[in-house]
Every structure is written in structure tokens, then in C-alpha cells.
Design a protein around this motif. Structure first.
Motif, PDB file in Angstrom:
ATOM      1  N   TYR A 166      -6.121  -0.369  19.926  1.00 57.77           N
ATOM      2  CA  TYR A 166      -5.070  -1.334  19.539  1.00 57.77           C
ATOM      3  C   TYR A 166      -5.114  -2.429  20.677  1.00 57.77           C
ATOM      4  CZ  TYR A 166      -2.659  -0.313  15.402  1.00 57.77           C
ATOM      5  OH  TYR A 166      -2.341  -0.038  13.943  1.00 57.77           O
TER       6      TYR A 166
ATOM      7  N   TYR B  18       3.072   0.372   5.416  1.00 67.15           N
ATOM      8  CA  TYR B  18       2.308  -0.921   5.029  1.00 67.15           C
ATOM      9  C   TYR B  18       3.193  -1.964   4.163  1.00 67.15           C
ATOM     10  CZ  TYR B  18      -1.690   1.438   7.026  1.00 67.15           C
ATOM     11  OH  TYR B  18      -2.395   2.231   7.899  1.00 67.15           O
TER      12      TYR B  18
ATOM     13  N   PHE C 125       0.660   6.741  -1.909  1.00 66.14           N
ATOM     14  CA  PHE C 125      -0.064   5.549  -1.625  1.00 66.14           C
ATOM     15  C   PHE C 125      -0.836   4.908  -3.026  1.00 66.14           C
ATOM     16  CE2 PHE C 125      -2.822   3.169   1.124  1.00 66.14           C
ATOM     17  CZ  PHE C 125      -2.195   3.342   2.662  1.00 66.14           C
TER      18      PHE C 125
ATOM     19  N   TRP D 205      -3.267   2.852  -3.433  1.00 69.92           N
ATOM     20  CA  TRP D 205      -4.626   2.956  -4.102  1.00 69.92           C
ATOM     21  C   TRP D 205      -5.495   4.135  -4.347  1.00 69.92           C
ATOM     22  CZ3 TRP D 205      -7.896   0.306   0.539  1.00 69.92           C
ATOM     23  CH2 TRP D 205      -8.007   1.276   1.640  1.00 69.92           C
TER      24      TRP D 205
ATOM     25  N   HIS E 237      -6.521 -10.989   5.074  1.00 70.19           N
ATOM     26  CA  HIS E 237      -6.162  -9.596   4.743  1.00 70.19           C
ATOM     27  C   HIS E 237      -4.943  -9.129   4.527  1.00 70.19           C
ATOM     28  CE1 HIS E 237      -4.987  -8.095   8.731  1.00 70.19           C
ATOM     29  NE2 HIS E 237      -5.372  -6.851   8.431  1.00 70.19           N
TER      30      HIS E 237
ATOM     31  N   TRP F 109     -10.525  -4.603  11.682  1.00 70.94           N
ATOM     32  CA  TRP F 109      -9.815  -4.509  10.736  1.00 70.94           C
ATOM     33  C   TRP F 109     -10.068  -4.985   9.556  1.00 70.94           C
ATOM     34  CZ3 TRP F 109      -4.769  -6.167  13.949  1.00 70.94           C
ATOM     35  CH2 TRP F 109      -4.200  -5.050  14.560  1.00 70.94           C
TER      36      TRP F 109
ATOM     37  N   TRP G 227      -8.061  -5.673   0.157  1.00 74.61           N
ATOM     38  CA  TRP G 227      -8.863  -4.835  -1.004  1.00 74.61           C
ATOM     39  C   TRP G 227      -7.613  -3.851  -1.510  1.00 74.61           C
ATOM     40  CZ3 TRP G 227     -12.819  -0.971   1.271  1.00 74.61           C
ATOM     41  CH2 TRP G 227     -12.560  -0.173   2.275  1.00 74.61           C
ATOM     42  N   ASP G 228      -6.697  -3.339  -0.792  1.00 71.32           N
ATOM     43  CA  ASP G 228      -5.668  -2.542  -1.747  1.00 71.32           C
ATOM     44  C   ASP G 228      -5.354  -3.012  -2.996  1.00 71.32           C
ATOM     45  OD1 ASP G 228      -5.512  -2.299   1.322  1.00 71.32           O
ATOM     46  OD2 ASP G 228      -4.190  -0.575   0.858  1.00 71.32           O
TER      47      ASP G 228
ATOM     48  N   TRP H 273      -1.943  -6.116   0.869  1.00 71.69           N
ATOM     49  CA  TRP H 273      -3.183  -6.144   1.694  1.00 71.69           C
ATOM     50  C   TRP H 273      -4.398  -6.314   0.615  1.00 71.69           C
ATOM     51  CZ3 TRP H 273       0.409  -4.234   5.030  1.00 71.69           C
ATOM     52  CH2 TRP H 273      -0.093  -4.039   6.449  1.00 71.69           C
TER      53      TRP H 273
ATOM     54  N   GLU I 141      -2.726   8.958   1.619  1.00 76.66           N
ATOM     55  CA  GLU I 141      -3.545   7.820   2.078  1.00 76.66           C
ATOM     56  C   GLU I 141      -4.858   8.383   2.172  1.00 76.66           C
ATOM     57  OE1 GLU I 141      -2.441   5.874   5.752  1.00 76.66           O
ATOM     58  OE2 GLU I 141      -3.874   4.396   5.589  1.00 76.66           O
TER      59      GLU I 141
ATOM     60  N   ARG J 107      -4.093   8.551  14.309  1.00 80.18           N
ATOM     61  CA  ARG J 107      -4.245   6.970  14.151  1.00 80.18           C
ATOM     62  C   ARG J 107      -5.141   6.475  15.421  1.00 80.18           C
ATOM     63  NH1 ARG J 107      -2.941   3.664  10.291  1.00 80.18           N
ATOM     64  NH2 ARG J 107      -2.720   2.180  11.930  1.00 80.18           N
TER      65      ARG J 107
ATOM     66  N   PRO K  83       0.834  -1.077   0.058  1.00 79.74           N
ATOM     67  CA  PRO K  83      -0.109   0.165   0.015  1.00 79.74           C
ATOM     68  C   PRO K  83       1.058   1.258   0.047  1.00 79.74           C
ATOM     69  CG  PRO K  83      -0.813  -1.586   1.526  1.00 79.74           C
ATOM     70  CD  PRO K  83       0.317  -2.160   0.995  1.00 79.74           C
TER      71      PRO K  83
HETATM   72  C1  9WN Z   1      -5.087  -2.720   9.122  1.00 80.69           C
HETATM   73  C2  9WN Z   1      -3.556  -0.815   4.051  1.00 80.69           C
HETATM   74  C3  9WN Z   1      -4.919  -0.988   5.139  1.00 80.69           C
HETATM   75  C4  9WN Z   1      -6.065  -0.723   4.455  1.00 80.69           C
HETATM   76  C5  9WN Z   1      -7.114  -0.369   5.645  1.00 80.69           C
HETATM   77  C6  9WN Z   1      -6.796   0.711   6.457  1.00 80.69           C
HETATM   78  C7  9WN Z   1      -5.376   0.315   7.102  1.00 80.69           C
HETATM   79  C8  9WN Z   1      -4.392  -1.253   8.690  1.00 80.69           C
HETATM   80  C9  9WN Z   1      -3.992  -0.629   9.588  1.00 80.69           C
HETATM   81  O1  9WN Z   1      -4.308   0.041   5.991  1.00 80.69           O
HETATM   82  O2  9WN Z   1      -5.580  -0.710   7.907  1.00 80.69           O
HETATM   83  O3  9WN Z   1      -5.311  -3.537   8.037  1.00 80.69           O
HETATM   84  O4  9WN Z   1      -2.928  -0.949  10.219  1.00 80.69           O
HETATM   85  O5  9WN Z   1      -4.488   0.617  10.050  1.00 80.69           O
HETATM   86  O6  9WN Z   1      -7.531   1.056   7.382  1.00 80.69           O
HETATM   87  O7  9WN Z   1      -8.348  -0.129   4.810  1.00 80.69           O
HETATM   88  O8  9WN Z   1      -6.617  -1.687   3.676  1.00 80.69           O
HETATM   89  O9  9WN Z   1      -3.698   0.259   3.266  1.00 80.69           O
END
Ligand code: 9WN
Length: 425
Positions: free
Chosen positions: A207, A28, A413, A415, A70, A163, A34-35, A32, A398, A201, A23
């Protein structure tokens, strides 16, 4: 001066880790769910082979029971918490690559149709075998959704962890999360706040609950039946159900294109069930669709973007169309950029904090798509145009502060770049 389309492609190339895309760098570092589906559509606008590859690398992580996890941990990295050592899914799912143990919105089926439409338009008939493989993976994952997450056949699929929703920190989950204990056996070593400002965040207490949930499901050895009965957090989510319903409609389209008549009956039944479930979630007070807390039995009447996502799957009646249009316009009033992920008039609204107000390009992309499907083309065009403009002004961030238009969260980012490429084409 570099043009913005080239810049978007450069981001995807920079976040490419050899056939799959992270992502964003650092924050990240894995693939991931859906990304990647959104990103594959971005790639499809200029490199169809690479678009297919994105989904092919992703299905390497599919579980034997059909679940698409995920996160796929293709290579180790210590810049994200929780990593594979916390999830410990390898004890039940020994296949490589390692993965997390929960899922995310099934945009995959929507992406597959998008890619296949590109193939048809460009006459790349050599992609047929690849398409079949991806279709079969998608179908197995849809079966998993219905079996594991709607065992009571309500026509609404449930999330067992915030999540999973993709909108992790949404106020929609607040009430349900309060019931989740904050105790954890795992030491929480947050990495996210080393990359971005902690005030944007989720809080530490969130968390603790996120990790508590992971521990509960780990103790269930990731068995869907045990998880369902032990889950301290269980929400029949309209955003998830809508994406699944739409992806199912896209698989129906694919099955007819590919002459897969065996799959059609099953997909039609699945689709009808989900459409009925979604239709039952209209809420006149919110003027949108609302999720259902399966533990308290209460409707979640929080004005968040989830209320509008069902447009991507449903055909609204003329009253619903009018209400939704008015409501989206109301949420966007006085904003530099809409659509906020939480209504600005809500006491939960925070313009910079994760999923409590900021604008996400991919959410706008989904809602605009739903508006078009429901003959609200003018509003869709405005939202798409504003999304393109904010990215051009603030960069491929993002997400964006709706009040100032400032870009927030991770930079460069994937996406956001993909959304730009698709909306601009
Ligand atoms: C946990 C990667 C992901 C997106 C989520 C977004 C965020 C992760 C996090 O980042 O989630 O999966 O650590 O916050 O909320 O939509 O897929 O971009």
C-alpha cells in the motif's frame, strides 16, 4: 427455495446505486471501471435498459483526453481509501463526477458489443442513439490508450500502477514494485482490512508503494506525457493489451454494423498494431504470453493468469493451442476449482491472498471465451461449468480458494453475479 439466477439478479439490484452498480457494499462503495463493464453484460441478460445505463453513468467520468478512470466517485463515502482527497484530480479535470487518476482494463468495448448484440436480437432499434454515444466514448478511450500508454508504438500498452491492471497484487508486479519507494506524504488509512481479513489483502508495504505512485502522478498533474517520463513503475502488460485488442475488434464489428466507415480505418490500424505486439510476447518456457518490464527491460516470467488472457484476442497456432491447453490442465490438477490466478507450483502461490492464487469468476469467463475462440471448446465448457458450480456452492463471493473452493473477499459481489448470469444463460 430461491433460484440462483434470481439471487444473482437480486445482488445486482442490491448493489445498484441509481443507474450504476458498486462492486459490493462497504468494501467498494463507488463505480469501478472494468467491474461495471462486466456488470452491464450481466444486466443485459434480463434488463437491457439498465445495462445501457450502467455504461452511460460510467462515461460521465470520462476525461477530456479520453481516459476512462478506474473509479468514479459519484457520491462521497469514507469506507474506501484512497478517496478523491488523495487523488486530487479535480484540479486538472474539473468535470463532475470526481474520479481517480488512473485507468483499468478496457472491457467497455467488449461490453458494448455484447449489449448491442442483445439489442439486435430483441429488435430494440430505439437504442441506436445511445449506442452511438457509447461507441464514440469507447473510440476516444482507445485513442487515449495508444497515445498515452504506447507512445513508442510497440503494440503493447503499459500500466503505470498495479491498480490499473485489475490484478493489483499479482506476483507479476513484485520485482518492478520493489524499485518503488515506500515513502509517502499521505497518511495511509486503509479501510479494506476493516471489511476483509488482512491476510487475504495486499500487505502494508504494498500500500505504501501504491500510494507513493499516486503521489508521483499527482505531482505530474495527471499529465500523460509527464507521467510517462516520471513513472517508477511501467509495464507493457499482455492482459491489458489483449483486452484492448479484443475490445478494438469488437468496436470494428460495431462500426460495420453502424455504418461508421470513418472509424474503421483507424480501428483496423490500431488492431493490427496490438495483435503484432501481443504475438511478439509468446514465451515457450512459460507456455503462454508474458509482459515486459519497460524499466528493467526484462520479460516477466511469472506464471499468472495474464499469460492466458491473450487468447481472447489472438488466433493461436496449433502448437500454442496444445501448450496452453496442457498448461491450464496442469494448473488445475488437484484443485477443487480452477483456474488459479497464480500457478500452484509457483513459490508465489497463496491460495487465499489477493491475485496470488485465488480464482476470479470474471477471469475464468475471459479465459473460457479465449479458449472457445481458439477451438478449445471442451476445456472452455469445463471451466465455465466449474465456475457456475463453485458460485452455486459458495455464493457470489469476490473470489474463491482453488484448493478448498471456499468463497473469499467481499460477499455479494456484482461481477460474480454478472459472470453467473452470462455463463448460465
Ligand atoms: C483497487 C473493485 C476492484 C477490482 C480490482 C480488484 C480490487 C481495488 C482494491 O477491487 O481493486 O482498484 O482496492 O483492491 O483488484 O480488480 O476492479 O472490485
Amino acid at each position: 427455495m430461491i433460484n440462483v439466477t434470481d439471487a444473482a439478479r437480486t445482488i445486482l439490484a442490491r448493489n445498484d446505486r441509481g443507474g450504476y452498480t458498486v462492486p459490493t457494499d462497504g468494501l467498494y462503495p463507488f463505480q469501478w471501471n472494468w467491474d461495471s463493464a462486466f456488470v452491464s453484460m450481466g444486466f443485459a441478460t434480463f434488463d437491457i435498459d439498465r445495462a445501457y445505463q450502467e455504461l452511460e453513468r460510467f462515461i460521465q467520468g470520462q476525461w477530456n483526453n479520453g481516459m476512462f478512470p478506474h473509479i468514479i466517485f459519484h457520491v462521497p463515502s469514507d469506507s474506501y481509501f484512497p478517496g478523491p482527497d488523495v487523488w486530487q484530480t479535480d484540479q486538472c479535470h474539473s468535470k463532475k463526477p470526481l474520479t481517480s487518476g488512473i485507468t483499468q482494463p478496457p472491457v467497455f468495448g467488449m461490453a458494448l458489443r455484447f449489449l448491442y448484440e442483445t439489442v439486435l436480437a430483441t429488435g430494440r432499434h430505439d437504442m441506436l442513439a445511445r449506442t452511438h454515444t457509447l461507441f464514440n466514448a469507447a473510440l476516444r478511450s482507445h485513442r487515449w490508450w495508444l497515445e498515452a500508454r504506447d507512445p513508442d508504438k510497440r503494440g503493447l500498452v503499459a500500466i503505470l500502477h498495479p491498480w490499473e491492471s485489475g490484478s493489483d497484487n499479482s506476483p507479476a508486479w513484485d520485482e518492478a514494485l520493489v524499485r518503488v519507494p515506500t515513502t509517502t506524504k499521505t497518511e495511509i488509512c486503509r479501510q479494506d482490512t476493516k471489511h476483509v481479513n488482512a491476510t487475504m489483502r495486499p500487505r502494508n508495504i504494498d500500500y505504501q508503494r501504491f500510494i507513493h505512485l499516486v503521489e508521483v502522478y499527482r505531482e505530474c498533474q495527471w499529465d500523460p506525457i509527464k507521467q510517462w517520463s516520471h513513472a517508477p513503475f511501467k509495464i507493457a502488460d499482455v492482459q491489458m493489451t489483449a483486452i484492448l485488442a479484443r475490445a478494438t475488434a469488437d468496436l470494428i464489428w460495431m462500426a460495420s454494423q453502424l455504418n461508421l466507415s470513418d472509424a474503421l480505418g483507424e480501428l483496423f490500424t490500431m488492431h493490427q498494431l496490438l495483435i503484432n505486439g501481443l504475438n511478439s510476447r509468446w514465451n515457450q518456457h512459460i507456455r503462454g504470453f508474458v509482459s515486459l518490464d519497460l524499466i528493467s527491460g526484462k520479460d516477466i516470467e511469472k506464471p499468472t493468469q495474464t499469460c492466458f488472457i491473450p487468447l481472447i484476442a489472438l488466433e493461436l497456432d496449433s502448437y500454442q493451442r496444445k501448450f496452453i491447453q496442457e498448461e491450464i490442465e496442469r494448473w488445475c490438477q488437484g484443485m477443487v476449482i480452477g483456474i488459479p490466478t497464480t500457478a500452484p507450483f509457483s513459490p508465489d502461490f497463496e491460495s487465499k491472498r489477493y491475485w496470488r492464487g485465488p480464482v476470479w469468476a470474471v477471469i475464468n469467463w475471459l479465459i473460457a471465451d479465449g479458449l472457445r475462440k481458439n477451438q478449445l471448446k471442451e476445456l472452455a465448457t469445463i471451466i465455465e461449468g466449474n465456475t457456475i458450480s463453485v458460485i452455486e456452492r459458495a455464493g457470489f463471493c469476490e473470489y474463491f480458494d482453488p484448493i478448498t473452493g471456499e468463497g473469499l473477499g467481499g460477499n455479494t459481489f456484482s461481477w460474480t453475479a454478472a459472470a453467473y448470469l452470462v455463463l448460465r444463460r
